[in-house]
Scaffold this motif. Structure first.
Motif, PDB file in Angstrom:
ATOM      1  N   ARG A 154      27.856   1.938 -12.850  1.00  0.00           N
ATOM      2  CA  ARG A 154      28.613   1.987 -14.103  1.00  0.00           C
ATOM      3  C   ARG A 154      30.021   2.541 -13.883  1.00  0.00           C
ATOM      4  O   ARG A 154      31.001   2.026 -14.449  1.00  0.00           O
ATOM      5  N   THR A 189      36.807  -1.121 -29.435  1.00  0.00           N
ATOM      6  CA  THR A 189      35.429  -1.047 -28.941  1.00  0.00           C
ATOM      7  C   THR A 189      35.374  -1.331 -27.450  1.00  0.00           C
ATOM      8  O   THR A 189      34.666  -0.649 -26.692  1.00  0.00           O
ATOM      9  N   SER A 193      34.263   1.241 -24.548  1.00  0.00           N
ATOM     10  CA  SER A 193      33.182   0.845 -23.649  1.00  0.00           C
ATOM     11  C   SER A 193      33.569   1.086 -22.195  1.00  0.00           C
ATOM     12  O   SER A 193      32.751   1.536 -21.380  1.00  0.00           O
ATOM     13  N   ALA A 196      33.288   4.753 -21.592  1.00  0.00           N
ATOM     14  CA  ALA A 196      31.885   5.168 -21.493  1.00  0.00           C
ATOM     15  C   ALA A 196      31.359   4.942 -20.087  1.00  0.00           C
ATOM     16  O   ALA A 196      30.557   5.734 -19.578  1.00  0.00           O
ATOM     17  N   ASP A 197      31.805   3.868 -19.440  1.00  0.00           N
ATOM     18  CA  ASP A 197      31.362   3.580 -18.077  1.00  0.00           C
ATOM     19  C   ASP A 197      32.099   4.432 -17.053  1.00  0.00           C
ATOM     20  O   ASP A 197      31.484   5.111 -16.234  1.00  0.00           O
TER      21      ASP A 197
END
Length: 351
Positions: A154, A189, A193, A196-197
């Motif tokens: 990720r 968004t 995202s 977040a990774d």
């Protein structure tokens, strides 16, 4: 090889229980000792290069989170310390690579590894530290190794997606779902995202390891993992704001790195929604990489004064509230109070 004081860079958490503070301080000292040992090497050059950022200190935010999460359960132990070291090594390795990609000159207030040792060595040392992190985590069992691998995937995927926008034209940004219209929910968004990774995943793992090896039940582990990921996004948003708002002598990093590379962080996305003719110069400067130092200074001055900065701060505050709310379902106690205070400390860095 000398390292920074075990307490160097540890955030102050106002109102935190004195006994908890003492336990976490002891845990951070154990992490610092183990970290210094595992980055050492028989070859003096490799030892110096590997320990370069360890010696510079830093916030040690991820190990701190691992220790605090363990205190929600039975408290830190040898496994928690190993997990905290593995997380910090993974983070350090990513910094070596990030500084090469960003052509950074400063990191943690000192000369960056790529500036001191060259790009090739910095990349290889980053790889070495990733390997060392995997070795440390392997002592914690198969589940921990699996989590480490998934986190690494990720982290890399988020960095790849982030780098796709570097130097991109608005048309190219559209193709990487990082369009310049912050009013488009898909653009924001997609940006969140990525965060977040590239940042949230490792901070989530820091909290997850602490809860797992601190003896928390499965539901608490899930809650703290989600909390960690939200906290990680807030951490990165605050860092992006600091890249604009702070000076090198206070942040320890070269300001304006994102602007220089042409990355559209949240303040830039908000600025691009402006229809004010007075913003034309700012919009022109932030539509791609900025090569000239004078233009970078001008872009920083214009963006610092723009309402987009407050819009981005407000967005960061909303996400911080969401992270804090996740803790409401946990049993009250000093560790949960400390985790709430940690959210405030992270978010307020950008104020």
């Amino acid at each position: 090889m000398s390292v920074a004081s075990p307490q160097a860079g540890v955030p102050q958490l106002p109102g935190v229980d004195d006994a908890l503070t003492a336990r976490v301080g002891e845990g951070m000292a154990a992490v610092a000792t183990r970290l210094s040992a595992v980055v050492d090497h028989d070859d003096p050059f490799i030892a110096g290069a590997s320990g370069h950022l360890v010696a510079a200190g830093g916030k040690r935010f991820r190990p701190l989170l691992t220790l605090l999460a363990s205190e929600v359960g039975e408290g830190w132990n040898e496994q928690v310390v190993k997990a905290a070291v593995g997380v910090e090594l993974t983070h350090l390795a990513s910094l070596y690579h990030d500084d090469v990609m960003d052509e950074a000159d400063l990191r943690r207030g000192v000369e960056s590894a790529n500036a001191r040792y060259g790009n090739a060595t910095a990349i290889l040392v980053g790889d070495l530290l990733f390997g060392t992190a995997s070795s440390v985590v392997a002592d914690l069992g198969a589940e921990a190794v699996k989590i480490q691998a998934e986190t690494f995937v990720r982290l890399c995927a988020g960095q790849i997606r982030d780098d796709l926008q570097t130097g991109a034209t608005p048309e190219e940004a559209d193709r990487t779902v990082l369009a310049g219209d912050a009013d488009d929910p898909a653009a924001v968004t997609a940006y969140l995202s990525i965060l977040a990774d590239k940042t949230g995943a490792l901070i989530a793992t820091a909290a997850r390891y602490g809860a797992m090896f601190g003896g928390c039940d499965a539901e608490t582990v899930r809650t703290l993992t989600e909390y960690g990921e939200r906290l990680g996004v807030v951490f990165q948003l605050a860092d992006d704001l600091l890249d604009v708002a702070s000076a090198a002598d206070t942040s320890g990093k070269t300001p304006g790195t994102d602007l220089r590379e042409g990355k559209a962080t949240l303040p830039v996305l908000y600025a691009r929604t402006s229809q004010d003719p007075a913003d034309e110069r700012l919009l022109a400067l932030t539509r791609g990489p900025i090569d000239h130092p004078d233009e970078l200074a001008e872009a920083l001055e214009l963006l610092r004064a723009h309402p987009a900065m407050q819009q981005a701060r407000d967005h960061t505050t909303r996400l911080a509230d969401e992270a804090r709310a996740l803790l409401d379902g946990l049993c009250p106690g000093p560790a949960v109070d400390a985790l709430r205070a940690l959210v405030d400390g992270v978010a307020l860095r950008s104020s």
